[in-house]
Design a protein around this motif. Structure first.
Motif, PDB file in Angstrom:
ATOM      1  N   TRP A 164       0.830  -1.214   0.000  1.00 36.65           N
ATOM      2  CA  TRP A 164       0.000   0.000   0.000  1.00 36.65           C
ATOM      3  C   TRP A 164       0.861   1.259   0.000  1.00 36.65           C
ATOM      4  CZ3 TRP A 164      -3.633  -1.765   4.573  1.00 36.65           C
ATOM      5  CH2 TRP A 164      -4.460  -2.789   4.112  1.00 36.65           C
ATOM      6  N   THR A 165       1.939   1.231   0.770  1.00 33.75           N
ATOM      7  CA  THR A 165       2.817   2.401   0.848  1.00 33.75           C
ATOM      8  C   THR A 165       3.471   2.668  -0.502  1.00 33.75           C
ATOM      9  OG1 THR A 165       3.233   2.057   3.204  1.00 33.75           O
ATOM     10  CG2 THR A 165       4.861   3.348   1.995  1.00 33.75           C
ATOM     11  N   ALA A 217       0.866   4.034  -2.846  1.00 34.56           N
ATOM     12  CA  ALA A 217       0.511   5.408  -2.500  1.00 34.56           C
ATOM     13  C   ALA A 217       1.569   6.388  -3.002  1.00 34.56           C
ATOM     14  CB  ALA A 217       0.351   5.539  -0.989  1.00 34.56           C
ATOM     15  N   ASP A 227       3.371  13.018   2.800  1.00 33.39           N
ATOM     16  CA  ASP A 227       2.040  13.399   2.328  1.00 33.39           C
ATOM     17  C   ASP A 227       1.447  12.297   1.448  1.00 33.39           C
ATOM     18  OD1 ASP A 227       2.335  15.795   3.664  1.00 33.39           O
ATOM     19  OD2 ASP A 227       2.886  16.942   1.856  1.00 33.39           O
ATOM     20  N   SER A 247      -2.646   8.372   3.204  1.00 37.86           N
ATOM     21  CA  SER A 247      -3.846   7.546   3.012  1.00 37.86           C
ATOM     22  C   SER A 247      -3.674   6.129   3.538  1.00 37.86           C
ATOM     23  CB  SER A 247      -4.187   7.495   1.519  1.00 37.86           C
ATOM     24  OG  SER A 247      -3.126   6.878   0.790  1.00 37.86           O
ATOM     25  N   TYR A 277      -2.715   5.035   6.447  1.00 37.65           N
ATOM     26  CA  TYR A 277      -3.237   4.831   7.801  1.00 37.65           C
ATOM     27  C   TYR A 277      -4.746   4.577   7.764  1.00 37.65           C
ATOM     28  CZ  TYR A 277       1.263   7.060   8.714  1.00 37.65           C
ATOM     29  OH  TYR A 277       2.596   7.387   8.724  1.00 37.65           O
ATOM     30  N   ASP A 278      -5.465   5.356   6.951  1.00 42.44           N
ATOM     31  CA  ASP A 278      -6.907   5.144   6.849  1.00 42.44           C
ATOM     32  C   ASP A 278      -7.226   3.807   6.183  1.00 42.44           C
ATOM     33  OD1 ASP A 278      -7.654   7.501   8.107  1.00 42.44           O
ATOM     34  OD2 ASP A 278      -7.624   8.660   6.237  1.00 42.44           O
ATOM     35  N   LYS A 279      -6.423   3.454   5.196  1.00 44.14           N
ATOM     36  CA  LYS A 279      -6.632   2.164   4.541  1.00 44.14           C
ATOM     37  C   LYS A 279      -6.418   1.028   5.537  1.00 44.14           C
ATOM     38  CE  LYS A 279      -5.769   0.053   0.054  1.00 44.14           C
ATOM     39  NZ  LYS A 279      -5.130   0.238  -1.259  1.00 44.14           N
TER      40      LYS A 279
END
Length: 335
Positions: free
Chosen positions: A180-181, A184, A301, A305, A307-309
């Motif tokens: 995910w990172t 992103a 920046d 997203s 963290y929310d994911k």
């Protein structure tokens, strides 16, 4: 008289041989698999661990170290802990998440900012210790935490900002948080074992990989991906684990001895890796690599997203770990 002395000597020799043979047979050889190259920091710590196990168990156990993925890559070595193929391995925390998914959260970006904060997190976080306590039921347990450092990039092109990642392929290991990172930031992700990465970069299958400086140096990724970008986006230590079946076969005294060896090898690993970063970067630069420290703000920046994911999958567990990390950063500020 002389005959009696000869017989006595022969009896003593026979007894000594019997005792010696029994001692040799009593020694149990344990198998330690890891993916670091011979002479790398993990390999050095593994050999120290082996030396200390033999010493502290008074030769009842010896540890045979198999470096460079000789027995298995990281995910397979962890499976072999469960199946009895190996007795010890050491790998990034996220590698164990296949068997306990919550450990994916340790790979959330920018949890800590220094080695000392990371050590405190792994030694004192109430949430993390609770997760580690669940591992024996999965077939293995954590003995101590060795060091690898902070993950950064090695790429075949310059990586000054997330904009440079667009359309590029980044190797990842099987870990949702890392994937995910990377996505992103802007990369396309390709999952593959670390033992395949050098050739994959060389052949252009991927444009780079991300790992701590120690791993980049040991596995010589800078030779095929010469742009080293020090984002330090994830703290990535290495829990040393033992097969639970092997552990339960130890006496209490040998459990204590092996725990002591694990603690001493962890202290050695932490000191070695932290003290080696600058000299390793200098050596890689001398070999032709380009080392840079980008502006970190755009990377922070870009991954906000994540963290929310993570909350969408792991719920309140995310904020428990984030709270532990925040408390540690507050208590141990960077000077």
């Amino acid at each position: 008289m002389e005959r009696r002395n000869i017989l006595k000597s022969l009896t003593v020799a026979a007894l000594a041989l019997t005792v010696s043979g029994t001692s040799a047979m009593a020694e149990t050889v344990l198998r330690f698999s890891h993916t670091d190259n011979p002479g790398g920091s993990r390999d050095q710590a593994a050999n120290l661990f082996a030396e200390k196990v033999a010493e502290y168990t008074e030769g009842r156990y010896s540890v045979r170290v198999y470096p460079a993925g000789q027995l298995a890559n990281d995910p397979k070595a962890i499976e072999q802990l469960q199946l009895g193929g190996v007795d010890f391995t050491v790998s990034a925390t996220g590698s164990y998440a296949t068997h306990l998914p919550s450990l994916n959260l340790t790979a959330m970006p920018f949890l800590v900012d220094s080695f000392e904060q990371g050590w405190e997190l792994y030694d004192k976080s109430e949430w993390l210790q609770g997760e580690f306590d669940k591992l024996p039921e999965k077939g293995f347990r954590v003995l101590s935490t060795w060091e690898a450092g902070f993950r950064s990039f090695t790429t075949s092109m310059e990586l000054n900002s997330p904009a440079d990642a667009e359309g590029k392929k980044m190797r990842v290991y099987p870990n949702d948080m890392i994937r995910w990172t990377m996505e992103a930031i802007g990369f396309q992700t390709v999952v593959m074992p670390i033992t395949d990465v050098y050739l994959a970069i060389q052949q252009g299958t991927v444009n780079g990989q991300e790992n701590p400086v120690d791993t980049i140096n040991s596995l010589r990724f800078y030779e095929v991906a010469p742009f080293i970008t020090l984002t330090r986006h994830v703290y990535s230590p290495l829990p040393l684990t033992v097969a639970e079946k092997t552990w339960q076969g130890f006496s209490d005294a040998d459990k204590e001895a092996i725990s002591k060896a694990a603690a001493e090898s962890a202290a050695f690993s932490r000191d070695l890796v932290k003290s080696s970063v600058n000299s390793q970067l200098e050596a890689m630069e001398a070999a032709g690599a380009t080392v840079s420290v980008p502006e970190i703000g755009p990377f922070r920046d870009a991954v906000a997203s994540v963290y929310d994911k993570a909350r969408g999958v792991y719920g309140e567990e995310v904020d428990k770990l984030l709270a532990d990390a925040e408390n540690i950063r507050t208590a141990m500020p960077i000077n």
